[in-house]
Design an enzyme around this catalytic site. Structure first.
Site, PDB file in Angstrom:
ATOM      1  CG  ASP A   1      -0.328   0.140   2.544  1.00  0.00           C
ATOM      2  OD1 ASP A   1       0.922   0.226   2.602  1.00  0.00           O
ATOM      3  OD2 ASP A   1      -1.052   0.201   3.554  1.00  0.00           O
TER       4      ASP A   1
ATOM      5  CB  CYS B   1       0.876  -2.566   4.826  1.00  0.00           C
ATOM      6  SG  CYS B   1       0.824  -3.732   6.198  1.00  0.00           S
TER       7      CYS B   1
ATOM      8  CB  THR C   1       2.466  -2.775  11.083  1.00  0.00           C
ATOM      9  OG1 THR C   1       1.228  -3.248  10.509  1.00  0.00           O
ATOM     10  CG2 THR C   1       2.226  -1.465  11.820  1.00  0.00           C
TER      11      THR C   1
ATOM     12  CG  HIS D   1      10.170 -24.743  12.159  1.00  0.00           C
ATOM     13  ND1 HIS D   1      10.237 -24.679  13.536  1.00  0.00           N
ATOM     14  CD2 HIS D   1      11.301 -25.399  11.760  1.00  0.00           C
ATOM     15  CE1 HIS D   1      11.356 -25.279  13.955  1.00  0.00           C
ATOM     16  NE2 HIS D   1      12.019 -25.717  12.895  1.00  0.00           N
TER      17      HIS D   1
ATOM     18  CG  HIS E   1       8.234 -28.482  10.623  1.00  0.00           C
ATOM     19  ND1 HIS E   1       7.937 -27.903  11.840  1.00  0.00           N
ATOM     20  CD2 HIS E   1       9.565 -28.739  10.633  1.00  0.00           C
ATOM     21  CE1 HIS E   1       9.040 -27.816  12.556  1.00  0.00           C
ATOM     22  NE2 HIS E   1      10.041 -28.319  11.850  1.00  0.00           N
TER      23      HIS E   1
HETATM   24  C1  RB5 Z   1      -1.886   2.620   6.629  1.00  0.00           C
HETATM   25  O1  RB5 Z   1      -1.937   3.820   7.335  1.00  0.00           O
HETATM   26  C2  RB5 Z   1      -1.642   1.458   7.593  1.00  0.00           C
HETATM   27  O2  RB5 Z   1      -2.735   1.276   8.424  1.00  0.00           O
HETATM   28  C3  RB5 Z   1      -1.336   0.199   6.828  1.00  0.00           C
HETATM   29  O3  RB5 Z   1      -0.256   0.421   5.985  1.00  0.00           O
HETATM   30  C4  RB5 Z   1      -0.924  -1.033   7.627  1.00  0.00           C
HETATM   31  O4  RB5 Z   1       0.087  -0.731   8.544  1.00  0.00           O
HETATM   32  C5  RB5 Z   1      -1.983  -1.840   8.213  1.00  0.00           C
HETATM   33  O5  RB5 Z   1      -1.723  -2.922   8.773  1.00  0.00           O
END
Ligand code: RB5
Length: 156
Positions: free
Chosen positions: A7, A66, A68, A99, A134
């Protein structure tokens, strides 16, 4: 083939990863996004997951980025046959393959530098799935996909 998606929050890291893969002589397919304009991460998770599922080469894998890595991980794992793993160090990179036989790794563009990401990706690519004990666990993951939503109990 490496299928890439992000994203807006993962866009810059995805672009750096493309350069890294190019230097390593790896083939990749960029499924977007293509700018910093705000978009919804599930759209790109599904694109990458679907392309990967339609690819018969078992060496192919996906990288989703993204903010996180969590939203991409959650979304990609809704697609049958996908085992997406959030990678945050070399240990998780190695064991996601060894694994869990992960076929997609997810990274946080806001939590991971490009230098760290390159190390984790290289570690994932050089690691081998151990199979053995596994394999039964992975097939139990697959069996969850076939269960009715009213009964998610895995039978032994
Ligand atoms: C975008 O602001 C953020 O929410 C997205 O990139 C992501 O971290 C969601 O898990």
């Amino acid at each position: 083939m490496v299928y890439l998606g992000s994203d807006h929050a993962g866009f810059e890291l995805k672009e750096s990863i493309k350069e890294h893969l190019k230097e390593k002589g790896m083939r990749y397919a960029d499924m977007g996004t293509d700018s910093l304009k705000s978009v919804d991460y599930p759209d790109y998770a599904v694109k990458v997951a679907t392309e990967l599922k339609n690819d018969a080469d078992k060496n192919s894998f996906g990288i989703l980025v993204c903010g996180t890595g969590i939203g991409m991980e959650i979304s990609a794992n809704k697609v049958n046959g996908i085992r997406a793993a959030l990678i945050h160090d070399e240990y998780t990179a190695e064991f996601a393959k060894a694994h869990n036989n992960a076929n997609i790794i997810t990274l946080g563009g806001r939590t991971t530098t490009s230098t760290e990401a390159f190390r984790y990706i290289d570690k994932f690519m050089s690691s081998k799935y151990e199979s053995g004990r596994h394999e039964n666990r992975i097939s139990k993951i697959s069996s969850i996909e076939k269960l009715e939503s009213v009964d998610k109990t895995v039978k032994n």
